[in-house]
Design a protein around this motif. Structure first.
Motif, PDB file in Angstrom:
ATOM      1  N   GLN A  27       0.824  -1.203   0.000  1.00 31.80           N
ATOM      2  CA  GLN A  27       0.000   0.000   0.000  1.00 31.80           C
ATOM      3  C   GLN A  27       0.866   1.264   0.000  1.00 31.80           C
ATOM      4  O   GLN A  27       0.411   2.335  -0.391  1.00 31.80           O
ATOM      5  N   GLY A  28       2.107   1.125   0.415  1.00 37.87           N
ATOM      6  CA  GLY A  28       3.018   2.265   0.422  1.00 37.87           C
ATOM      7  C   GLY A  28       3.697   2.525  -0.909  1.00 37.87           C
ATOM      8  O   GLY A  28       4.388   3.531  -1.071  1.00 37.87           O
ATOM      9  N   VAL A  29       3.512   1.633  -1.875  1.00 37.82           N
ATOM     10  CA  VAL A  29       4.123   1.787  -3.191  1.00 37.82           C
ATOM     11  C   VAL A  29       3.140   2.499  -4.111  1.00 37.82           C
ATOM     12  O   VAL A  29       1.959   2.163  -4.156  1.00 37.82           O
ATOM     13  N   ASN A  30       3.628   3.458  -4.856  1.00 38.86           N
ATOM     14  CA  ASN A  30       2.792   4.245  -5.755  1.00 38.86           C
ATOM     15  C   ASN A  30       2.687   3.542  -7.113  1.00 38.86           C
ATOM     16  O   ASN A  30       3.475   3.772  -8.018  1.00 38.86           O
ATOM     17  N   PHE A  31       1.686   2.671  -7.243  1.00 37.58           N
ATOM     18  CA  PHE A  31       1.465   1.946  -8.487  1.00 37.58           C
ATOM     19  C   PHE A  31       0.578   2.705  -9.463  1.00 37.58           C
ATOM     20  O   PHE A  31       0.381   2.265 -10.591  1.00 37.58           O
ATOM     21  N   GLU A  32       0.042   3.832  -9.051  1.00 41.67           N
ATOM     22  CA  GLU A  32      -0.905   4.559  -9.884  1.00 41.67           C
ATOM     23  C   GLU A  32      -0.302   4.968 -11.227  1.00 41.67           C
ATOM     24  O   GLU A  32      -1.003   5.047 -12.229  1.00 41.67           O
ATOM     25  N   LYS A  33       0.985   5.233 -11.249  1.00 41.21           N
ATOM     26  CA  LYS A  33       1.622   5.647 -12.496  1.00 41.21           C
ATOM     27  C   LYS A  33       1.858   4.467 -13.433  1.00 41.21           C
ATOM     28  O   LYS A  33       2.019   4.648 -14.628  1.00 41.21           O
ATOM     29  N   LEU A  34       1.881   3.249 -12.892  1.00 39.06           N
ATOM     30  CA  LEU A  34       2.090   2.063 -13.716  1.00 39.06           C
ATOM     31  C   LEU A  34       0.788   1.471 -14.240  1.00 39.06           C
ATOM     32  O   LEU A  34       0.794   0.768 -15.250  1.00 39.06           O
ATOM     33  N   LEU A  35      -0.307   1.723 -13.557  1.00 39.29           N
ATOM     34  CA  LEU A  35      -1.591   1.120 -13.904  1.00 39.29           C
ATOM     35  C   LEU A  35      -2.490   2.126 -14.611  1.00 39.29           C
ATOM     36  O   LEU A  35      -2.491   3.309 -14.277  1.00 39.29           O
ATOM     37  N   ARG A  36      -3.262   1.638 -15.553  1.00 34.95           N
ATOM     38  CA  ARG A  36      -4.193   2.523 -16.261  1.00 34.95           C
ATOM     39  C   ARG A  36      -5.324   2.972 -15.348  1.00 34.95           C
ATOM     40  O   ARG A  36      -5.667   4.140 -15.298  1.00 34.95           O
ATOM     41  N   ARG A  37      -5.926   1.985 -14.666  1.00 31.79           N
ATOM     42  CA  ARG A  37      -7.023   2.281 -13.735  1.00 31.79           C
ATOM     43  C   ARG A  37      -6.695   1.659 -12.382  1.00 31.79           C
ATOM     44  O   ARG A  37      -6.996   0.497 -12.133  1.00 31.79           O
TER      45      ARG A  37
END
Length: 77
Positions: A27-37
């Motif tokens: 949850q501490g990793v920012n995956f938003e930039k890797l995922l489309r949605r």
């Protein structure tokens, strides 16, 4: 630890604890930039699979280490 039931219960508990820790750490990793949605069900499944992939070897290592350390007194028999 000769009781198989107690060992199974401990193994389940350890795997769940390490799964929760892996989920929390992800949850501490920012995956938003890797995922489309990032809020989609696919993203949640990816988080779940990553948590399992991280937690299983860590829990297995911990349980192996515990079993090996419990077997050490048998050296002196």
């Amino acid at each position: 630890m000769t009781n198989v039931g107690a060992q199974a219960l401990l193994s389940i508990f350890v795997h769940l604890i390490f799964f929760i820790l892996a989920w929390w750490a992800l949850q501490g990793v920012n995956f938003e930039k890797l995922l489309r949605r990032p809020a989609s069900i696919r993203a949640r499944i990816l988080y779940l699979l990553l948590a399992i992939a991280i937690s299983y070897p860590v829990a297995a290592f911990f349980l192996d280490y515990l079993n090996w350390s419990l077997a050490l007194p048998q050296i002196y028999r």
